[in-house]
Design a protein around this motif. Sequence first.
Motif, PDB file in Angstrom:
ATOM      1  N   LYS A 148       4.813  97.012 -18.050  1.00 20.13           N
ATOM      2  CA  LYS A 148       3.763  97.566 -17.197  1.00 20.13           C
ATOM      3  C   LYS A 148       2.460  96.785 -17.343  1.00 20.13           C
ATOM      4  N   SER A 149       2.097  96.405 -18.558  1.00 27.54           N
ATOM      5  CA  SER A 149       0.848  95.660 -18.723  1.00 27.54           C
ATOM      6  C   SER A 149       0.976  94.259 -18.123  1.00 27.54           C
ATOM      7  N   GLN A 150       2.174  93.659 -18.199  1.00 28.21           N
ATOM      8  CA  GLN A 150       2.398  92.357 -17.567  1.00 28.21           C
ATOM      9  C   GLN A 150       2.236  92.467 -16.052  1.00 28.21           C
ATOM     10  N   ILE A 151       2.799  93.509 -15.445  1.00 25.97           N
ATOM     11  CA  ILE A 151       2.682  93.700 -13.997  1.00 25.97           C
ATOM     12  C   ILE A 151       1.232  93.968 -13.615  1.00 25.97           C
ATOM     13  N   LEU A 205      10.972  90.132 -13.398  1.00 28.57           N
ATOM     14  CA  LEU A 205      10.286  89.461 -12.287  1.00 28.57           C
ATOM     15  C   LEU A 205       9.192  88.524 -12.779  1.00 28.57           C
ATOM     16  N   SER A 206       9.174  87.332 -12.206  1.00 26.98           N
ATOM     17  CA  SER A 206       8.063  86.409 -12.449  1.00 26.98           C
ATOM     18  C   SER A 206       6.969  86.706 -11.419  1.00 26.98           C
ATOM     19  N   THR A 207       5.849  86.058 -11.561  1.00 24.27           N
ATOM     20  CA  THR A 207       4.745  86.212 -10.614  1.00 24.27           C
ATOM     21  C   THR A 207       5.194  85.852  -9.200  1.00 24.27           C
ATOM     22  N   ASP A 208       5.882  84.717  -9.050  1.00 23.49           N
ATOM     23  CA  ASP A 208       6.342  84.288  -7.727  1.00 23.49           C
ATOM     24  C   ASP A 208       7.384  85.242  -7.151  1.00 23.49           C
ATOM     25  N   GLN A 209       8.265  85.760  -7.990  1.00 24.95           N
ATOM     26  CA  GLN A 209       9.291  86.696  -7.506  1.00 24.95           C
ATOM     27  C   GLN A 209       8.660  87.992  -7.023  1.00 24.95           C
TER      28      GLN A 209
END
Length: 160
Positions: free
Chosen positions: A15-18, A121-125
């Motif tokens: 969640k913190s990454q998102i 999920l990566s940033t681009d995904q």
Amino acid sequence: MADTSYPPAAHPSTKSQIRHIMSDFGETKHHLLHDRVVALAASRWMMPVNDNAIIQIELLHHANQALLSSTVARDGSGPLKASFLTMLLLEDTIAHAQRPFGICSGAATVTLHRFIDLETLSTDQLALAIANFASLNDVIFADYLSPPIAEPVADKRYSI
């Protein structure tokens, strides 16, 4: 010991990454997105696509999922900014959870939604998932957001 609760709890680092990725989308427009993302709350964002669409992104409090949604008025007056849950309550309706996309059709609004798994999920995904949802949104809601292709006969609206 493994977490056996149902539904599974969301992992705090995911969640913190998102949230960090979404913050970046707000500061700088990602090359795959139509516009910058605007934060509405700690776990809710929106992205205006054009005058006819608003894509909303909400982190779910369980599992590692987010909800993408977009709601438009049936009368053609345009997109709504209310959250997915608010629209369900106001319309007193249920959402049909088809995979990968679902439709919630109420008396006054229509909502397109999709659950996405965030764990890998990566940033681009994530940007691609939002951009693809926005493109589908344009197709699904074309009949509600633009003038009819032909004049209605006897006050009947044509559907695509």
